[in-house]
Design a protein around this motif. Structure first.
Motif, PDB file in Angstrom:
ATOM      1  N   LYS A 108       0.833  -1.201   0.000  1.00 37.82           N
ATOM      2  CA  LYS A 108       0.000   0.000   0.000  1.00 37.82           C
ATOM      3  C   LYS A 108       0.870   1.255   0.000  1.00 37.82           C
ATOM      4  N   PRO A 109       0.497   2.266  -0.818  1.00 33.62           N
ATOM      5  CA  PRO A 109       1.290   3.504  -0.847  1.00 33.62           C
ATOM      6  C   PRO A 109       0.903   4.442   0.289  1.00 33.62           C
ATOM      7  N   TYR A 110       1.846   4.703   1.159  1.00 38.06           N
ATOM      8  CA  TYR A 110       1.587   5.579   2.302  1.00 38.06           C
ATOM      9  C   TYR A 110       2.369   6.892   2.250  1.00 38.06           C
ATOM     10  N   VAL A 111       3.427   6.941   1.459  1.00 35.49           N
ATOM     11  CA  VAL A 111       4.326   8.090   1.475  1.00 35.49           C
ATOM     12  C   VAL A 111       4.567   8.576   0.049  1.00 35.49           C
ATOM     13  N   LEU A 112       4.540   9.889  -0.125  1.00 34.82           N
ATOM     14  CA  LEU A 112       4.967  10.492  -1.381  1.00 34.82           C
ATOM     15  C   LEU A 112       6.425  10.905  -1.241  1.00 34.82           C
ATOM     16  N   ASN A 113       7.282  10.271  -2.012  1.00 38.64           N
ATOM     17  CA  ASN A 113       8.674  10.723  -2.116  1.00 38.64           C
ATOM     18  C   ASN A 113       8.734  11.654  -3.317  1.00 38.64           C
ATOM     19  N   TYR A 114       8.866  12.931  -3.056  1.00 40.70           N
ATOM     20  CA  TYR A 114       8.565  13.976  -4.054  1.00 40.70           C
ATOM     21  C   TYR A 114       9.767  14.455  -4.843  1.00 40.70           C
ATOM     22  N   ALA A 115      10.886  14.604  -4.185  1.00 41.25           N
ATOM     23  CA  ALA A 115      12.079  15.126  -4.855  1.00 41.25           C
ATOM     24  C   ALA A 115      12.817  13.962  -5.517  1.00 41.25           C
ATOM     25  N   PHE A 116      13.069  14.069  -6.816  1.00 47.56           N
ATOM     26  CA  PHE A 116      13.855  13.022  -7.463  1.00 47.56           C
ATOM     27  C   PHE A 116      15.317  13.418  -7.302  1.00 47.56           C
ATOM     28  N   THR A 117      15.977  12.698  -6.420  1.00 47.91           N
ATOM     29  CA  THR A 117      17.301  13.100  -5.967  1.00 47.91           C
ATOM     30  C   THR A 117      18.380  12.201  -6.542  1.00 47.91           C
ATOM     31  N   THR A 118      19.407  12.807  -7.083  1.00 45.66           N
ATOM     32  CA  THR A 118      20.584  12.062  -7.523  1.00 45.66           C
ATOM     33  C   THR A 118      21.701  12.283  -6.503  1.00 45.66           C
TER      34      THR A 118
ATOM     35  N   PRO B  86      30.267  14.188  -0.536  1.00 44.67           N
ATOM     36  CA  PRO B  86      29.160  13.314  -0.925  1.00 44.67           C
ATOM     37  C   PRO B  86      27.825  13.907  -0.487  1.00 44.67           C
ATOM     38  N   SER B  87      26.877  13.975  -1.417  1.00 43.23           N
ATOM     39  CA  SER B  87      25.581  14.550  -1.058  1.00 43.23           C
ATOM     40  C   SER B  87      24.571  14.290  -2.160  1.00 43.23           C
ATOM     41  N   GLY B  88      23.339  14.679  -1.861  1.00 45.26           N
ATOM     42  CA  GLY B  88      22.274  14.631  -2.846  1.00 45.26           C
ATOM     43  C   GLY B  88      22.119  15.968  -3.535  1.00 45.26           C
ATOM     44  N   SER B  89      21.225  16.016  -4.508  1.00 47.07           N
ATOM     45  CA  SER B  89      21.128  17.193  -5.374  1.00 47.07           C
ATOM     46  C   SER B  89      20.455  18.395  -4.729  1.00 47.07           C
ATOM     47  N   TRP B  90      20.133  18.308  -3.433  1.00 47.14           N
ATOM     48  CA  TRP B  90      19.671  19.492  -2.705  1.00 47.14           C
ATOM     49  C   TRP B  90      20.825  20.434  -2.339  1.00 47.14           C
ATOM     50  N   LEU B  91      22.065  19.967  -2.464  1.00 41.85           N
ATOM     51  CA  LEU B  91      23.232  20.688  -1.949  1.00 41.85           C
ATOM     52  C   LEU B  91      23.346  22.094  -2.513  1.00 41.85           C
ATOM     53  N   GLU B  92      23.179  22.233  -3.803  1.00 43.71           N
ATOM     54  CA  GLU B  92      23.360  23.537  -4.453  1.00 43.71           C
ATOM     55  C   GLU B  92      22.418  24.575  -3.867  1.00 43.71           C
ATOM     56  N   ASN B  93      21.160  24.209  -3.657  1.00 46.41           N
ATOM     57  CA  ASN B  93      20.198  25.147  -3.095  1.00 46.41           C
ATOM     58  C   ASN B  93      20.517  25.456  -1.640  1.00 46.41           C
ATOM     59  N   GLU B  94      20.902  24.438  -0.890  1.00 43.61           N
ATOM     60  CA  GLU B  94      21.195  24.629   0.531  1.00 43.61           C
ATOM     61  C   GLU B  94      22.336  25.619   0.735  1.00 43.61           C
ATOM     62  N   GLN B  95      23.302  25.627  -0.182  1.00 44.30           N
ATOM     63  CA  GLN B  95      24.476  26.483  -0.025  1.00 44.30           C
ATOM     64  C   GLN B  95      24.406  27.755  -0.863  1.00 44.30           C
ATOM     65  N   ALA B  96      23.260  28.065  -1.419  1.00 41.18           N
ATOM     66  CA  ALA B  96      23.156  29.183  -2.371  1.00 41.18           C
ATOM     67  C   ALA B  96      23.704  30.492  -1.810  1.00 41.18           C
ATOM     68  N   LYS B  97      23.413  30.782  -0.551  1.00 34.27           N
ATOM     69  CA  LYS B  97      23.826  32.087  -0.005  1.00 34.27           C
ATOM     70  C   LYS B  97      25.322  32.149   0.285  1.00 34.27           C
ATOM     71  N   ASP B  98      25.974  31.000   0.384  1.00 28.95           N
ATOM     72  CA  ASP B  98      27.401  30.974   0.702  1.00 28.95           C
ATOM     73  C   ASP B  98      28.285  30.606  -0.485  1.00 28.95           C
ATOM     74  N   THR B  99      27.677  30.360  -1.635  1.00 32.93           N
ATOM     75  CA  THR B  99      28.442  29.926  -2.802  1.00 32.93           C
ATOM     76  C   THR B  99      28.957  31.133  -3.574  1.00 32.93           C
ATOM     77  N   PRO B 100      30.271  31.277  -3.723  1.00 41.94           N
ATOM     78  CA  PRO B 100      30.803  32.440  -4.438  1.00 41.94           C
ATOM     79  C   PRO B 100      30.502  32.374  -5.935  1.00 41.94           C
ATOM     80  N   ALA B 101      30.468  33.527  -6.550  1.00 42.55           N
ATOM     81  CA  ALA B 101      30.248  33.594  -8.000  1.00 42.55           C
ATOM     82  C   ALA B 101      31.331  32.799  -8.718  1.00 42.55           C
ATOM     83  N   GLY B 102      30.904  32.022  -9.705  1.00 39.50           N
ATOM     84  CA  GLY B 102      31.859  31.253 -10.495  1.00 39.50           C
ATOM     85  C   GLY B 102      32.234  29.913  -9.914  1.00 39.50           C
TER      86      GLY B 102
END
Length: 469
Positions: free
Chosen positions: A170-180, A303-319
């Motif tokens: 039975k489906p009980y959970v929606l796994n929404y983010a397709f993460t690599t 090592p991480s999932g594809s949420w990393l870029e968004n999580e670090q957006a404010k601290d990631t330098p240009a380029g």
């Protein structure tokens, strides 16, 4: 109170799912009897309201505030729901420690309607399902898509999505983010040093040696709360060595599944990486602290999932330009190719079966699974969803571009496991065993023996419901 419910409460208290002692729970339960279901909102079903939502009923939504943030809920999904049900009050809150905030409410059976169960302090999803606290989502997946004509919600999803959130059929959970998942790095740092993506283990260790010579910490993860990133890496290597059934056997609690050569060999290889290329000081750091060091060009691979870029957006330098690579082949005889990756529908969302408005909770998920809902999520988080075609027309970020390219190169060679959400006791033990292996010179034999022991304990415990795939 039924024996099944008593058993669950005892198990949940022991596992830390519930905040109050078992004895207190049991005595509290006696007063309430077996019929705990409160009056639940219900409206008339129609073509535009296939789930029968009460248009005026309040809806409460709780979202984990982590790598994905919460703007996708406040700026995309809640407004979408409100557009369909303008008279409904939507109460929104966020939490960084979901279990800490929501344990007491599930214990007293006064839960919110829809929960994003995620983070290092998430609730035991298997125990919640076992206790009847989670809504069966069959009606949601069979309902028509909100904005993709002629298709049910299920028809619009990446294959395997429904199965990823299924417990014993039975489906009980929606796994929404397709993460690599893979090893993340700065494309700028690589170009500046003429480093290339390694395909073999020999090339991998040669790269780490080059990073070390440049004064860069070659490899890092945060021991305080992100060791599951690393055990995912160990098991990805194990799957490459021995095939994806290595992970399926672990999920199914097969005898000796943790002690097969593929897992032992992967643990040996990664234990050597930890011993030679990591900083012991990272054992006490949180994920964002180590990730910040990478943004400062002090860490090479993370090592991480594809949420990393968004999580670090404010601290990631240009380029800086995030990029991700698959794990290198471990041996010349690996059963899966170097391009194979761990990728799965992830980030759990569920509806509380004993909430005041489960129909509204499912309808909220239907809005999340609309094409517009998915597109808005990806725009704000830089992470794909399980809704097919939802990135059409989007200008996507460097990290997401790299992630999509890695997924395309993998083709059908991607895999996942589910034991970590089924059996929290095993997840907790694996985090500790992984830190010991990577930071404290632990050996592979001890790692696999420790994990086999806890897997055997789970298998033999009659109070823990077992799941299979």
């Amino acid at each position: 109170m039924s024996e099944d419910r008593r058993t669950f409460l005892q198990r949940a208290a022991a596992a830390g799912l519930l905040a109050t002692p078992a004895a207190g729970l049991l005595s509290a339960c006696v007063g309430g009897g077996d019929d705990d279901t409160q009056d639940q909102a219900e409206g008339e079903k129609s073509e535009t309201n296939p789930l029968g939502v009460d248009a005026k009923a309040p809806l409460e939504v709780v979202i984990f505030n982590g790598g994905l943030g919460t703007k996708y809920a406040t700026d995309v999904h809640i407004p979408s729901y409100k557009k369909s049900f303008p008279e409904a009050e939507v109460k929104f809150s966020q939490a960084e420690e979901i279990a800490t905030v929501l344990q007491p409410r599930f214990t007293s059976e006064q839960p919110p309607d829809m929960v994003n169960n995620a983070g290092s302090k998430l609730m035991d999803q298997g125990a919640l399902v076992q206790a009847g606290q989670v809504q069966d989502l069959t009606d949601l997946f069979n309902a028509p898509s909100l904005d993709i004509a002629g298709k049910t919600v299920k028809d619009t999803l990446v294959p395997g999505t429904v199965e990823q959130g299924t417990f014993n059929g039975k489906p009980y959970v929606l796994n929404y983010a397709f993460t690599t998942f893979g090893l993340w790095y700065s494309d700028k740092l690589f170009k500046d040093n003429s480093w290339t993506v390694p395909k073999t283990w020999t090339e991998f260790t040669a790269l780490l040696d080059s990073m070390k010579a440049k004064g860069v910490t070659p490899y890092a993860y945060a021991g305080a709360n992100a060791s599951y990133y690393q055990y995912l890496v160990i098991l990805t290597t194990a799957a490459k060595i021995g095939g994806a059934d290595v992970l399926k056997n672990i999920d199914n609690l097969e005898d000796g599944a943790w002690q097969v050569d593929a897992v032992k060999q992967a643990a040996q290889l990664w234990g050597e990486i930890g011993n030679k290329y990591m900083l012991k000081s990272h054992l006490g750091l949180r994920h964002t602290e180590v990730q910040l060091q990478q943004n400062q060009y002090r860490v090479g691979l993370y090592p991480s999932g594809s949420w990393l870029e968004n999580e670090q957006a404010k601290d990631t330098p240009a380029g800086f330009n995030y990029a991700v690579m698959p794990l290198p082949s471990a041996t010349a005889s690996d059963k899966l190719p170097q391009t194979a990756i761990y990728a799965a529908a992830g980030e759990m969302y569920f509806v509380a079966a004993k909430g005041k408005n489960p129909r509204g909770g499912m309808e909220y998920l239907r809005h999340m699974l609309s094409k517009e809902g998915a597109k808005g999520f990806t725009e704000l988080t830089k992470v794909l969803t399980v809704v097919q075609g939802a990135t059409e027309g989007l200008t996507i970020s460097p990290g997401l571009t790299s992630s999509e390219a890695m997924l395309k190169a993998a083709g059908s060679d991607y895999f996942a496991y589910r034991w970590d959400t089924w059996y929290k006791k095993m997840d907790d033990e694996c985090r500790a065993a992984t830190n010991e292996l990577m930071f404290s010179g632990g050996d592979a034999n001890k790692f696999v023996a420790r994990m086999q022991k806890v897997a055997d304990e789970v298998k033999k415990d009659p109070s823990i419901e077992k799941f299979k795939r």
